[in-house]
Design an enzyme around this catalytic site. Structure first.
Site, PDB file in Angstrom:
ATOM      1  NE  ARG B 265       3.450   3.342  -7.490  1.00  0.00           N
ATOM      2  CZ  ARG B 265       2.710   2.629  -8.320  1.00  0.00           C
ATOM      3  NH1 ARG B 265       3.181   2.270  -9.487  1.00  0.00           N
ATOM      4  NH2 ARG B 265       1.481   2.279  -8.000  1.00  0.00           N
ATOM      5  CG  HIS B 269       3.099  -0.860  -5.330  1.00  0.00           C
ATOM      6  ND1 HIS B 269       2.836   0.212  -4.507  1.00  0.00           N
ATOM      7  CD2 HIS B 269       3.190  -1.938  -4.511  1.00  0.00           C
ATOM      8  CE1 HIS B 269       2.761  -0.204  -3.251  1.00  0.00           C
ATOM      9  NE2 HIS B 269       2.981  -1.498  -3.230  1.00  0.00           N
ATOM     10  CE1 TYR B 278      -0.809   1.059 -11.441  1.00  0.00           C
ATOM     11  CE2 TYR B 278      -0.569  -1.320 -11.405  1.00  0.00           C
ATOM     12  CZ  TYR B 278      -0.082  -0.079 -11.100  1.00  0.00           C
ATOM     13  OH  TYR B 278       1.128   0.043 -10.468  1.00  0.00           O
TER      14      TYR B 278
HETATM   15  C1  LIG Z   1      -2.155  -2.564   6.436  1.00  0.00           C
HETATM   16  C2  LIG Z   1      -1.668  -2.838   5.077  1.00  0.00           C
HETATM   17  N1  LIG Z   1      -2.549  -3.163   4.105  1.00  0.00           N
HETATM   18  C3  LIG Z   1      -2.129  -3.446   2.865  1.00  0.00           C
HETATM   19  C4  LIG Z   1      -0.811  -3.425   2.551  1.00  0.00           C
HETATM   20  C5  LIG Z   1      -0.357  -3.819   1.163  1.00  0.00           C
HETATM   21  N2  LIG Z   1       0.083  -2.682   0.401  1.00  0.00           N
HETATM   22  C6  LIG Z   1       1.375  -2.309   0.402  1.00  0.00           C
HETATM   23  S1  LIG Z   1       1.615  -0.902  -0.405  1.00  0.00           S
HETATM   24  C7  LIG Z   1      -0.015  -0.747  -0.789  1.00  0.00           C
HETATM   25  C8  LIG Z   1      -0.490   0.450  -1.536  1.00  0.00           C
HETATM   26  C9  LIG Z   1      -0.119   1.673  -0.824  1.00  0.00           C
HETATM   27  O1  LIG Z   1      -0.450   2.781  -1.560  1.00  0.00           O
HETATM   28  P1  LIG Z   1      -0.176   4.246  -1.032  1.00  0.00           P
HETATM   29  O2  LIG Z   1      -0.595   4.359   0.383  1.00  0.00           O
HETATM   30  O3  LIG Z   1      -0.784   5.166  -1.994  1.00  0.00           O
HETATM   31  O4  LIG Z   1       1.399   4.388  -1.003  1.00  0.00           O
HETATM   32  P2  LIG Z   1       2.468   4.163  -2.151  1.00  0.00           P
HETATM   33  O5  LIG Z   1       2.824   2.707  -2.111  1.00  0.00           O
HETATM   34  O6  LIG Z   1       1.873   4.588  -3.433  1.00  0.00           O
HETATM   35  O7  LIG Z   1       3.640   4.984  -1.755  1.00  0.00           O
HETATM   36  C10 LIG Z   1      -0.726  -1.820  -0.288  1.00  0.00           C
HETATM   37  C11 LIG Z   1      -2.160  -2.035  -0.478  1.00  0.00           C
HETATM   38  C12 LIG Z   1       0.084  -3.090   3.597  1.00  0.00           C
HETATM   39  N3  LIG Z   1       1.413  -3.055   3.383  1.00  0.00           N
HETATM   40  N4  LIG Z   1      -0.362  -2.799   4.830  1.00  0.00           N
END
Ligand SMILES: Cc1ncc(C[n+]2csc(CCOP(=O)(O)OP(=O)(O)O)c2C)c(N)n1
Lengths: 322, 365
Positions: B265, B269, B278
């Site tokens: 990405r 985020h 980071y």
């Molecule tokens: C159950 C849950 N826990 C925590 C979050 C908060 N949160 C949103 S995105 C994220 C990181 C997600 O990373 P990844 O799965 O690698 O997907 P990306 O956002 O990089 O596409 C977190 C911790 C959430 N939305 N849902």
């Protein structure tokens, strides 16, 4: 004295406990290098190292389940749920496991875990982030639910929570993180658990609230012609009925306010106690200001759903005009 | 024969099971034509147009968010091949279960653009899908889509429907309990499902290495008895080819497929994130060199299928679409508390009528 936000006050409380007690562990999603998405844990990993303050894989059930295992071996875990909306992933650890561990072991074993989580709404988070699920946990005996509404209380209550031998769910209101500032002593102090706080004295009507609603209640009180006593619950489970009943017996009128949906919340229970114990002292029917029983409002419309000072003031007026 | 006590040998063996599928290299050359997908010139051009669309969309929406015009946004720049080439391999009857980051493929699957914008803003109309759009609303609770996809995949099998569900998750999400449960369920029932783990290197700030000790994310499929493919996520042809294959495999009843796309990405985020905390710029620059648009552009130019004219035409088209969508957003009436109450149950409880009275007339502008 220095003025701190709630974020800063919480950070200080965590640093004090990490410094003072080598068994204190702080962990959760993105809380290390990133300092948490709200920066509550900012700088703590640098200061106390990656064994005491660490990022976990993304898994809430794992985070709280691990906390139980760590506590079993005498650590004092302070895990973070990134948003309280994600508590549903971890409900077994809370409601099924940690809250009844002492009970199940005949009072012999404690789990001194403090779960921190941002809750509530009003800051336009993405869907399903803002939620006031506290009522689900207040139904569970064996875990305290603590909600600070000011920076001073935030620091003192968090220290008390971490020092408590019982599990605590410590809920930090999203909207209050940076919106209020006040003087906070640098040194360690505690604010007692299980004690409500009279934030504004009055003798015409009692308004009970917690979290961000305390601020709306105070605003309403300031606008109102009546003499309004505002009580901040601070610990929403178990509730300090003593302080509330004394106030209600004095004022004879009561309005309760919550940001959570109307049914099955903290305030419904509280009114039940009032009905039983203060009935003869009441001059008007108790009133509740709450959102309706829908899922938490979509971001754009939060401000028409979450109660505000206008609605509270209106309700105070109706109560006194009864 | 492997020595059962030789951990190193075991890990090494697992590592060999998932070669990275790459068809188009960074110079736009075909490196492996044995797996070159069955794709026409027109389709190649269309795929490139969609990726250009995705890139402009990402830049524009990022800016609109900064200006406060749209709500929160999870940038997708860098993941165009992973998101758009995978959706491109689907049929309209296939189901899409996107996450908050996968709005571009959802739009390509049929979500009107202004609805996407309404979703960012936190307006319920964003989730009110047009008839015939086979998708569920963007998932925010990480992992929930995986178990739901297993259910949809099973439903297609039970109904003997010749279609699949495709769902996405991130590298972070692959740690979630629901991820394992969903994968296992899907395997257990031969669900017609495709799971794409978009490994973009980070959760929010948490690097992929912290998520798991496993050498790859794709290998998690093995524990569930699910077939897995690892793909260069910056290579649109590899992604397309893998999903085409997976679609055939799953619809024929062979079982679900897990695909890990290795991607990155470029942006934060979400718009409230600061990646400088980071990760370093060097890493970003290294990934940008592998960019999907660059290699596809080179490839198509060599074939005489693409030039600057088509590219700027495409870009202009996106700008117009976005402008029109914003206008529709402006014309959408605000939400009401009444409306929220009406939407809770199909038969409105008596108690709700009282609540409705006390919230009457509350409309968001
Ligand atoms: C159950 C849950 N826990 C925590 C979050 C908060 N949160 C949103 S995105 C994220 C990181 C997600 O990373 P990844 O799965 O690698 O997907 P990306 O956002 O990089 O596409 C977190 C911790 C959430 N939305 N849902």
């Amino acid at each position: 004295m220095r003025q701190l936000t709630i974020v800063q006050a919480l950070n200080e409380a965590l640093a004090i406990k990490l410094e003072e007690d080598g068994d204190t562990l702080v962990f959760g999603e993105d809380i290390g290098k990133n300092g948490g998405v709200f920066r509550v844990t900012d700088g703590l990993q640098d200061k106390f190292g990656g064994d005491r303050v660490f990022d976990t894989p993304l898994a809430e059930s794992g985070i709280l389940g691990m906390a139980i295992g760590l506590a079993e071996n005498k650590f004092r875990p302070v895990p973070e749920l990134q948003f309280f909306g994600f508590v549903l992933e971890a409900m077994d650890s809370i409601a099924g496991q940690m809250s009844r561990y002492r009970y199940r072991t005949g009072g012999a074993k404690n789990l001194p875990i403090t779960i921190r989580a941002p809750f509530g709404g009003g800051v336009h988070t993405p869907e399903l982030h803002s939620d006031s699920f506290e009522g689900m946990v207040t139904q569970v005996p064996g875990i305290r639910v603590v909600v600070p509404s000011s920076p001073y209380d935030a620091k003192g209550l968090l220290i008390s929570s971490i020092e408590s031998d019982d599990p605590v769910l410590f809920l930090e209101h999203l909207k209050l993180y940076r919106s209020v500032k006040e003087e906070v002593p640098k040194e360690k102090y505690t604010v007692p658990l299980d004690k409500a706080n009279i934030v504004r004295a009055g003798d015409g009507v009692t308004v009970v609230a917690y979290g961000q609603m305390v601020h709306e209640a105070v605003l309403a009180a300031e606008k109102s012609d009546a003499s309004v006593e505002v009580i901040d619950l601070r610990t929403i489970s178990p509730i300090d009925m003593d302080t509330i009943e004394k106030s209600v017996k004095k004022t004879g009128n009561v309005v309760v306010v919550q940001e959570a949906q109307r049914s099955s919340g903290v305030m419904g229970n509280l009114l039940g106690e009032i009905a039983e114990h203060c009935f003869m002292y009441l001059d008007s029917p108790p009133k509740r200001v709450t959102p309706p029983d829908t899922a938490f409002a979509f971001g754009a419309a939060e401000n028409i759903w979450i109660p505000d000072s206008v609605k509270i003031e209106e309700t105070i007026r109706e109560t006194l005009e009864f | 024969m492997l020595n059962p006590f030789d951990a190193e040998a075991q890990f090494e063996g697992i590592g060999k099971l998932y070669p990275v599928l790459r068809i188009l290299d960074e110079e736009g050359e075909i490196v492996d034509d044995t797996l070159y997908p069955d794709i026409s010139d027109d389709e190649l051009v269309e795929l490139m147009k969609r990726m250009v669309w995705g890139r402009i969309y990402d830049t524009r929406v990022t800016n609109l968010n900064r200006q406060g015009v749209l709500g929160n946004y999870a940038p997708s720049g860098g993941q165009e091949a992973s998101q758009l080439a995978s959706q491109f391999a689907l049929e309209p009857e296939d189901y899409l279960l996107p996450t908050y980051r996968d709005i571009p493929p959802l739009v390509m699957h049929g979500l009107p653009l202004h609805k996407a914008f309404l979703w960012y803003k936190g307006h319920v109309e964003g989730n009110l899908f047009p008839e015939g759009l086979n998708a569920m609303p963007p998932q925010v609770i990480i992992g929930a889509q995986i178990v739901q996809a297993a259910g949809l995949g099973l439903s297609f099998k039970l109904r003997k429907e010749n279609r699949v569900v495709l769902t996405y998750i991130g590298d972070g999400g692959s740690s979630q309990g629901d991820f394992y449960e969903g994968l296992n369920m899907a395997g257990s029932f031969d669900a017609k499902a495709i799971f794409i783990v978009q490994n973009n290197g980070f959760g929010i700030s948490t690097p992929r290495e912290v998520q798991t000790r496993a050498g790859t994310l794709v290998q998690k499929a093995a524990a569930a008895g699910v077939f897995g493919i690892q793909v260069d996520g910056m290579d649109p042809l590899a992604v397309y080819s893998a999903v085409k294959f997976a679609r055939k495999y799953a619809t024929e009843g062979c079982g679900p497929v897990l695909i890990e796309t290795l991607t990155y990405r470029y942006g934060p985020h979400t718009m409230s994130d600061d990646p400088a905390r980071y990760r370093d710029d060097e890493e970003l620059t290294a990934w940008e060199k592998k960019d999907q648009l660059i290699r596809m552009r080179k490839f198509l130019q060599k074939k005489g299928l693409w030039d600057d004219g088509i590219e700027s035409q495409t870009e202009e088209q996106v700008r117009i679409e976005i402008k029109e969508a914003l206008e529709k957003v402006r014309q959408t009436p605000g939400q009401t508390v009444d409306g929220f109450i009406d939407n809770m149950y199909s038969v409105k409880p008596e108690l709700y009528k009282r609540q409705q009275e006390s919230h009457a007339g509350r409309r968001h502008s």
